[in-house]
Scaffold this motif. Structure first.
Motif, PDB file in Angstrom:
ATOM      1  N   ASP A 175    -112.051-118.383  18.524  1.00  0.00           N
ATOM      2  CA  ASP A 175    -111.827-119.327  17.432  1.00  0.00           C
ATOM      3  C   ASP A 175    -110.386-119.800  17.345  1.00  0.00           C
ATOM      4  OD1 ASP A 175    -114.141-118.269  14.809  1.00  0.00           O
ATOM      5  OD2 ASP A 175    -114.439-119.238  16.732  1.00  0.00           O
ATOM      6  N   SER A 196    -107.391-114.231   4.337  1.00  0.00           N
ATOM      7  CA  SER A 196    -108.666-114.391   3.655  1.00  0.00           C
ATOM      8  C   SER A 196    -109.725-113.599   4.407  1.00  0.00           C
ATOM      9  CB  SER A 196    -109.079-115.864   3.602  1.00  0.00           C
ATOM     10  OG  SER A 196    -109.354-116.340   4.906  1.00  0.00           O
ATOM     11  N   GLN A 197    -110.922-113.515   3.851  1.00  0.00           N
ATOM     12  CA  GLN A 197    -112.020-112.850   4.556  1.00  0.00           C
ATOM     13  C   GLN A 197    -112.334-113.582   5.851  1.00  0.00           C
ATOM     14  OE1 GLN A 197    -115.466-112.288   2.015  1.00  0.00           O
ATOM     15  NE2 GLN A 197    -115.069-110.092   2.040  1.00  0.00           N
ATOM     16  N   ASP A 198    -112.263-114.904   5.799  1.00  0.00           N
ATOM     17  CA  ASP A 198    -112.541-115.684   6.999  1.00  0.00           C
ATOM     18  C   ASP A 198    -111.510-115.384   8.085  1.00  0.00           C
ATOM     19  OD1 ASP A 198    -114.061-117.847   8.331  1.00  0.00           O
ATOM     20  OD2 ASP A 198    -112.134-118.885   8.267  1.00  0.00           O
ATOM     21  N   THR A 199    -110.250-115.266   7.687  1.00  0.00           N
ATOM     22  CA  THR A 199    -109.204-114.922   8.654  1.00  0.00           C
ATOM     23  C   THR A 199    -109.470-113.555   9.260  1.00  0.00           C
ATOM     24  OG1 THR A 199    -107.588-116.214   7.408  1.00  0.00           O
ATOM     25  CG2 THR A 199    -106.726-114.623   8.987  1.00  0.00           C
ATOM     26  N   THR A 200    -109.907-112.607   8.456  1.00  0.00           N
ATOM     27  CA  THR A 200    -110.212-111.266   8.950  1.00  0.00           C
ATOM     28  C   THR A 200    -111.317-111.314   9.991  1.00  0.00           C
ATOM     29  OG1 THR A 200    -109.568-110.292   6.839  1.00  0.00           O
ATOM     30  CG2 THR A 200    -110.917-108.936   8.284  1.00  0.00           C
ATOM     31  N   ALA A 201    -112.350-112.101   9.737  1.00  0.00           N
ATOM     32  CA  ALA A 201    -113.436-112.243  10.694  1.00  0.00           C
ATOM     33  C   ALA A 201    -112.937-112.850  12.004  1.00  0.00           C
ATOM     34  CB  ALA A 201    -114.548-113.104  10.102  1.00  0.00           C
ATOM     35  N   HIS A 202    -112.087-113.867  11.884  1.00  0.00           N
ATOM     36  CA  HIS A 202    -111.529-114.495  13.082  1.00  0.00           C
ATOM     37  C   HIS A 202    -110.654-113.516  13.866  1.00  0.00           C
ATOM     38  CE1 HIS A 202    -112.992-118.188  11.314  1.00  0.00           C
ATOM     39  NE2 HIS A 202    -112.591-118.880  12.365  1.00  0.00           N
ATOM     40  N   ARG A 238    -112.772-111.348  16.002  1.00  0.00           N
ATOM     41  CA  ARG A 238    -113.225-112.079  17.188  1.00  0.00           C
ATOM     42  C   ARG A 238    -112.076-112.265  18.184  1.00  0.00           C
ATOM     43  NH1 ARG A 238    -115.941-115.857  12.694  1.00  0.00           N
ATOM     44  NH2 ARG A 238    -117.696-114.479  12.215  1.00  0.00           N
ATOM     45  N   GLU A 250    -101.977-117.361  10.608  1.00  0.00           N
ATOM     46  CA  GLU A 250    -103.085-117.393   9.655  1.00  0.00           C
ATOM     47  C   GLU A 250    -103.173-116.079   8.878  1.00  0.00           C
ATOM     48  OE1 GLU A 250    -105.797-120.114   9.226  1.00  0.00           O
ATOM     49  OE2 GLU A 250    -103.806-120.915   9.623  1.00  0.00           O
ATOM     50  N   SER A 251    -102.937-114.964   9.568  1.00  0.00           N
ATOM     51  CA  SER A 251    -103.028-113.662   8.897  1.00  0.00           C
ATOM     52  C   SER A 251    -101.922-113.472   7.868  1.00  0.00           C
ATOM     53  CB  SER A 251    -102.970-112.526   9.929  1.00  0.00           C
ATOM     54  OG  SER A 251    -101.652-112.343  10.438  1.00  0.00           O
ATOM     55  N   LEU A 311    -116.094-109.669   9.379  1.00  0.00           N
ATOM     56  CA  LEU A 311    -115.577-109.607   8.014  1.00  0.00           C
ATOM     57  C   LEU A 311    -115.059-108.221   7.680  1.00  0.00           C
ATOM     58  CD1 LEU A 311    -118.205-111.761   6.089  1.00  0.00           C
ATOM     59  CD2 LEU A 311    -115.908-112.399   6.768  1.00  0.00           C
TER      60      LEU A 311
END
Length: 362
Positions: free
Chosen positions: A30, A310-316, A319, A304-305, A348
């Motif tokens: 991503d 955010s939760q979305d950043t954590t998921a990314h 990955r 980004e981190s 997440l």
């Protein structure tokens, strides 16, 4: 439990397991994909910016609000255009990136002690004059969120600014940074490694500090090929990582040379000489473009981190870690991963193996 209810639960668990196992793989890169924003670059004429140095401001187009500000510092005698791939990729994720290119004799004549003074008037210019000269910049920059990036000597400059609280930079991204060298000695060349540890010292007296003496964290990607004239062992990426806090991210590309992180848009005799002098490996498993791709991907992941957690950043990030694990065959080593609870195969922030086990037990 009735057979029908058990069957439904097993089906639901199976679907959950499939989603957990497949989602990370689909989005494994991503941060390596271009962001959502189109870009423009403002190149003011020399008299428009402080000191008359060439300045490039790359920013997202459209009326999308303000964006974090990133200063990107070139390596010794390198041009801003050599980092276009990195700059454009990061900016496309919603960042305003400012670069400057000074005269070739400046680093040798004045050193970093004078150059770091340039940033304050440049910031004032960005706040007051630049939006007047280029109306498209009006309201584009969020000056409360700032970070620095840099390659080689630019990594040193980024670290010096990061260590100095005057302009309140949140974090730093360092591409094979170099502190002191044979050409950078004396009081005009302060040690960035020392500054990160809270010590004021010149390059002729500093010894690399032990790991963990700094409270500051950064993302570093370093070259595995070292050269005494370009990235000497005692002052290279390893030394920076050894001083930064244990919350830092460190990636090493074992078959990359010091200049692999930069690439001129057209052939340059100076770059060719520099690249050969700084070490390169013609038999490398990884190309220069791949190295640059990993550098810019790391930059987005780290920024980004730190600037958009955010939760979305954590998921990314999960990955991204999975993606890094696939690069071991290319000689890319994740020396240190600082994101506690975020590992390859997690979604997440929840470990997929745990979810799979829980699903199988239903």
């Amino acid at each position: 439990m009735t057979p029908v209810r058990r069957s439904h639960l097993h089906s639901a668990a199976f679907l959950l397991l499939c989603a957990a196992l497949t989602a990370p793989a689909v989005f494994a890169q991503d941060f390596g994909q271009p962001g959502q924003y189109s870009l423009e670059t403002y190149k003011p004429k020399k008299p428009s910016s402080p000191y008359g140095w060439k300045v490039d401001v790359t920013y997202p187009t459209g009326d999308s609000g303000s964006f974090p500000l990133i200063f990107m510092f070139n390596g010794m005698e390198c041009q801003a255009s050599w980092y276009k791939d990195i700059v454009d990729h990061v900016a496309s994720w919603g960042y305003v990136i400012v670069q400057y290119t000074m005269g070739p004799s400046y680093p040798f004549k004045f050193g970093e002690v004078k150059e770091v003074e340039y940033l304050t008037p440049l910031l004032r210019w960005l706040e007051k004059d630049a939006p007047v000269q280029e109306p498209k910049l009006a309201g584009k920059i969020d000056f409360s969120r700032k970070a620095v990036m840099g390659h080689s000597r630019g990594g040193k400059l980024a670290s010096l600014h990061y260590a100095n609280s005057t302009n309140n930079f949140t974090t730093a991204v360092l591409f094979d940074p170099v502190d002191c060298s044979r050409e950078a000695q004396g009081d005009t060349h302060p040690s960035a490694i020392a500054a990160l540890a809270g010590v004021n010292a010149a390059c002729d007296v500093i010894h690399p500090a032990p790991h963990g003496t700094s409270t500051l964290s950064a993302a570093i990607i370093g070259a595995g090929i070292t050269s005494g004239g370009c990235n000497p062992v005692e002052n290279n990426a390893d030394a920076f990582f050894g001083t930064l806090s244990t919350e830092s991210l460190y990636i090493k590309v074992k078959e990359a040379g010091h200049m692999t992180f930069a690439q001129p848009p057209t052939w340059s005799w100076f770059y060719s000489i520099y690249n050969n002098m700084c070490g390169s490996c013609s038999c490398s498993n990884i190309t220069s473009q791949e190295v640059i791709s990993e550098a810019r991907t790391m930059a987005v992941a780290w920024l980004e981190s730190k600037l958009r957690p955010s939760q979305d950043t954590t998921a990314h990030l999960a990955r991204y870690k999975e993606h890094l694990m696939t690069l071991t065959v290319k000689g890319v080593e994740t020396v240190h991963w600082p994101f506690e609870g975020v590992s390859a195969g997690s979604l997440l922030g929840t470990d997929v193996e745990v979810s799979a086990g829980a699903a199988a037990a239903v």
